[in-house]
Design an enzyme around this catalytic site. Structure first.
Site, PDB file in Angstrom:
ATOM      1  CD  GLU A 175      -3.122   2.757  16.214  1.00  0.00           C
ATOM      2  OE1 GLU A 175      -2.974   2.344  15.042  1.00  0.00           O
ATOM      3  OE2 GLU A 175      -3.435   3.931  16.480  1.00  0.00           O
ATOM      4  CB  CYS A 280     -12.875   0.763   2.295  1.00  0.00           C
ATOM      5  SG  CYS A 280     -12.077  -0.355   1.164  1.00  0.00           S
TER       6      CYS A 280
HETATM    7  P1  NAD Z   1      -7.634   5.345  10.473  1.00  0.00           P
HETATM    8  O1  NAD Z   1      -7.542   6.447   9.506  1.00  0.00           O
HETATM    9  O2  NAD Z   1      -8.084   5.655  11.863  1.00  0.00           O
HETATM   10  O3  NAD Z   1      -6.189   4.664  10.650  1.00  0.00           O
HETATM   11  C1  NAD Z   1      -5.431   4.244   9.542  1.00  0.00           C
HETATM   12  C2  NAD Z   1      -3.949   4.320   9.903  1.00  0.00           C
HETATM   13  O4  NAD Z   1      -3.613   5.685  10.191  1.00  0.00           O
HETATM   14  C3  NAD Z   1      -3.565   3.505  11.134  1.00  0.00           C
HETATM   15  O5  NAD Z   1      -2.336   2.875  10.884  1.00  0.00           O
HETATM   16  C4  NAD Z   1      -3.458   4.542  12.218  1.00  0.00           C
HETATM   17  O6  NAD Z   1      -2.501   4.222  13.214  1.00  0.00           O
HETATM   18  C5  NAD Z   1      -3.012   5.788  11.468  1.00  0.00           C
HETATM   19  N1  NAD Z   1      -3.485   7.025  12.098  1.00  0.00           N
HETATM   20  C6  NAD Z   1      -4.618   7.172  12.845  1.00  0.00           C
HETATM   21  N2  NAD Z   1      -4.728   8.461  13.254  1.00  0.00           N
HETATM   22  C7  NAD Z   1      -3.672   9.123  12.748  1.00  0.00           C
HETATM   23  C8  NAD Z   1      -3.245  10.490  12.796  1.00  0.00           C
HETATM   24  N3  NAD Z   1      -3.946  11.406  13.467  1.00  0.00           N
HETATM   25  N4  NAD Z   1      -2.125  10.836  12.151  1.00  0.00           N
HETATM   26  C9  NAD Z   1      -1.425   9.913  11.459  1.00  0.00           C
HETATM   27  N5  NAD Z   1      -1.775   8.607  11.369  1.00  0.00           N
HETATM   28  C10 NAD Z   1      -2.886   8.212  12.006  1.00  0.00           C
HETATM   29  O7  NAD Z   1      -8.519   4.201   9.812  1.00  0.00           O
HETATM   30  P2  NAD Z   1      -9.033   2.858  10.469  1.00  0.00           P
HETATM   31  O8  NAD Z   1     -10.097   3.166  11.458  1.00  0.00           O
HETATM   32  O9  NAD Z   1      -7.898   2.004  10.897  1.00  0.00           O
HETATM   33  O10 NAD Z   1      -9.692   2.143   9.183  1.00  0.00           O
HETATM   34  C11 NAD Z   1     -10.984   2.400   8.745  1.00  0.00           C
HETATM   35  C12 NAD Z   1     -11.005   3.436   7.656  1.00  0.00           C
HETATM   36  O11 NAD Z   1     -10.170   3.043   6.586  1.00  0.00           O
HETATM   37  C13 NAD Z   1     -12.382   3.626   7.040  1.00  0.00           C
HETATM   38  O12 NAD Z   1     -12.588   4.991   6.808  1.00  0.00           O
HETATM   39  C14 NAD Z   1     -12.296   2.858   5.734  1.00  0.00           C
HETATM   40  O13 NAD Z   1     -13.189   3.285   4.724  1.00  0.00           O
HETATM   41  C15 NAD Z   1     -10.891   3.127   5.355  1.00  0.00           C
HETATM   42  N6  NAD Z   1     -10.400   2.141   4.410  1.00  0.00           N
HETATM   43  C16 NAD Z   1     -10.258   2.529   3.110  1.00  0.00           C
HETATM   44  C17 NAD Z   1      -9.822   1.616   2.175  1.00  0.00           C
HETATM   45  C18 NAD Z   1      -9.680   2.015   0.734  1.00  0.00           C
HETATM   46  O14 NAD Z   1      -9.109   1.250   0.007  1.00  0.00           O
HETATM   47  N7  NAD Z   1     -10.149   3.168   0.299  1.00  0.00           N
HETATM   48  C19 NAD Z   1      -9.530   0.297   2.554  1.00  0.00           C
HETATM   49  C20 NAD Z   1      -9.667  -0.054   3.889  1.00  0.00           C
HETATM   50  C21 NAD Z   1     -10.105   0.883   4.813  1.00  0.00           C
END
Ligand code: NAD
Length: 497
Positions: A175, A280
């Site tokens: 979002e 990541c």
């Molecule tokens: P995030 O976990 O906050 O959000 C990811 C998704 O989950 C979003 O679509 C968000 O709306 C949803 N979300 C957030 N809170 C939620 C909840 N309580 N319940 C259900 N869904 C929820 O992550 P972010 O801040 O958008 O991205 C950064 C993170 O992603 C970092 O930790 C990074 O390392 C990780 N990442 C990992 C990879 C990988 O391939 N391992 C790749 C890219 C990013």
């Protein structure tokens, strides 16, 4: 300020319910509102996917692939427009945004080979007049939930492959920067994808929970932080869904005494500070084998970190833009404070950076810590910002032990000229993606992407051959056509040759 729309059943849909702010992180201003989908909206996307599935699953793979060929062309033609949108909402530089799009397009190219990857396996004459084959069949309605840091690439890891495998896909992007993701999905509609095969619904936890709880959704791909990955994995597998949930990371680069230091420093600068460290696969820890390497590394890094070119991502020729939100910037600043109070040596402090003309932007300069130790929070936790920690160890074995003891296992690399050390590292390190003199070893689209330990929950990695397995289920078919005149006697023993 506009209200962003969902894309459901091939139509842009306005929802006037709860919303969240979308910022331009370079100016600190709210530029859009994004709707946070209600359960009814999620259900309407599921209903449209369910309705589209019977026809789509019977569409020949070659026809499905033709849509992807046109999609690839449209993505390439719209590179500048997409990069601009990414940069405006995420903050990364235009060049970085174009890079992530190119890596996303790689996955569309892989999906173009659908007829080849879905060929299945065939064995003739496994018994008298019996042939056997295994088929890769689609799962039905599947969904993806993606993070803010790659709004183009990570969704493209998922739905092109899921769709060419015959599934219908519901995407719930971040979002925080949804506009480029939505535009890319619209380009896939323009490429000829039938309505309902891909929907994009914006939202937060409410939308994600609705997808987890919907019995029609057969599989979930998630990429984001580890706590949410773990939550989604446990809640969705409990309900019998197939899940791949990729989480957070702490990626170490090992510098051996024989490394080509100048090249290692160049590589580290890009891998630690590119995209403001919001990757990541970003390198956030440099593990130096010996004090001599550490001292030389710090001496070379300091002037380069201080000289990072930082500004609005949409200005060409920069190294780094702002962090995605004010909250993200404050969190990273908090870690820097924490590192200082826990006794690490802050060699370059990126806090307090102000960019002329962008005083309200979410900027931080690059920071560099020396003499970081494993019990410090700045070592243990994912900072997800432009902060590099240097840890000093006495041997390769100690460096490997450190990495193997860490809870995350996404990416790592070693800088060395010693083939024996590199081979040992590749064999014994407990990390899913490993580079040898390659700082960001993100696998190409025809391999698969995934970490180990608490960086991935599930068995199959993202995209590539693992992606095909994730988005299909196998059916083994055994078929007999007896010769017309023959009589088949009952056979009570277990069938064997
Ligand atoms: P995030 O976990 O906050 O959000 C990811 C998704 O989950 C979003 O679509 C968000 O709306 C949803 N979300 C957030 N809170 C939620 C909840 N309580 N319940 C259900 N869904 C929820 O992550 P972010 O801040 O958008 O991205 C950064 C993170 O992603 C970092 O930790 C990074 O390392 C990780 N990442 C990992 C990879 C990988 O391939 N391992 C790749 C890219 C990013």
């Amino acid at each position: 300020m506009s209200l962003i729309q969902h894309l459901i059943n091939g139509q842009l849909v306005t929802e006037n319910g709860r919303t969240a702010d979308v910022y331009n992180p370079s100016t600190g201003q709210v530029i859009h509102q994004v709707p946070l989908a209600s359960r009814e909206t999620i259900q309407s996307a599921i209903d449209s996917a369910k309705a589209a599935f019977p026809t789509w699953r019977n569409t020949p793979p070659a026809k499905r692939a033709q849509v992807m060929f046109r999609f690839k062309q449209l993505l390439e033609q719209n590179e500048a427009r997409i990069s601009q949108l990414i940069s405006e909402e995420h903050g990364k530089t235009l060049e970085d945004a174009a890079g992530e799009l190119k890596r996303g397009i790689e996955n569309v190219e892989y999906a173009c080979s659908a007829p080849e990857i879905l060929k299945g396996e065939y064995s003739r004459n496994v018994g008298p007049n019996i042939d056997a084959w295994s088929d890769f069949q689609p799962l039905g309605v599947v969904a993806g939930i993606t993070p803010f840091n790659f709004p183009a690439m990570v969704p493209l890891w998922m739905y092109p492959l899921a769709i060419v495998c015959g599934n219908c896909f519901i995407l719930k992007p971040s979002e925080r920067d949804p506009s480029s993701t939505l535009l890319i999905a619209q380009l896939l509609q323009e490429a000829g994808l039938p309505k309902g095969v891909l929907s994009v619904v914006h939202g937060d936890k409410g939308a994600v929970d609705a997808l987890i709880e919907a019995p029609e959704v057969k599989a979930l791909s998630f990429v984001g932080s580890t706590p949410i990955a773990e939550y989604i994995y446990s809640e969705a597998t409990k309900r019998g869904k197939r899940v791949q949930a990729l989480g957070g990371a702490k990626n170490h680069a090992v510098l051996m005494p024989d490394a080509d230091l100048d090249n290692a420093v160049s590589a580290l600068m890009g891998a630690a500070y590119g995209s403001c460290g919001e990757r990541c696969m970003a390198i956030s820890v440099a593990v130096c084998v010996g004090d001599q390497v550490a001292d030389a590394l710090i001496a070379k890094l300091v002037p380069q970190v201080k000289a990072l070119k930082i500004g609005a991502g949409t200005t060409c020729g920069l190294d780094m833009g702002p962090l995605v939100t004010g909250q993200a910037r404050d969190k990273v600043s908090g870690y820097i404070e924490e590192g200082v109070s826990s006794g690490a040596e802050l060699v370059v402090d990126g806090r307090g950076l102000s960019i002329a003309g962008h005083e309200d932007g979410f900027f931080l300069g690059g920071s560099l810590f020396d003499r970081v130790t494993p019990e410090m929070r700045i070592y243990k936790e994912e900072i997800f910002g432009p902060v590099l920690c240097v840890v000093r160890v006495s041997s390769l074995e100690a460096a490997m032990q450190l990495i193997n003891d860490h809870e995350y296992g996404n990416g790592t690399c070693i800088f060395t000229r010693d083939g024996e050390a590199a081979r040992l590292f590749c064999d014994e390190i407990e990390v899913g993606m490993v580079g040898v003199n390659v700082p960001l070893p993100v696998p190409v689209a025809y391999h698969s992407f995934g970490g180990w330990k608490r960086s991935l929950f599930g068995d199959l990695h993202a995209y590539g051959p693992d992606g095909v397995r994730f988005y299909t289920r196998r059916k083994a078919i055994t078929q007999r056509w007896p010769q017309r005149a023959s009589h088949e006697a009952s056979q009570f023993a277990f069938p064997s040759l």
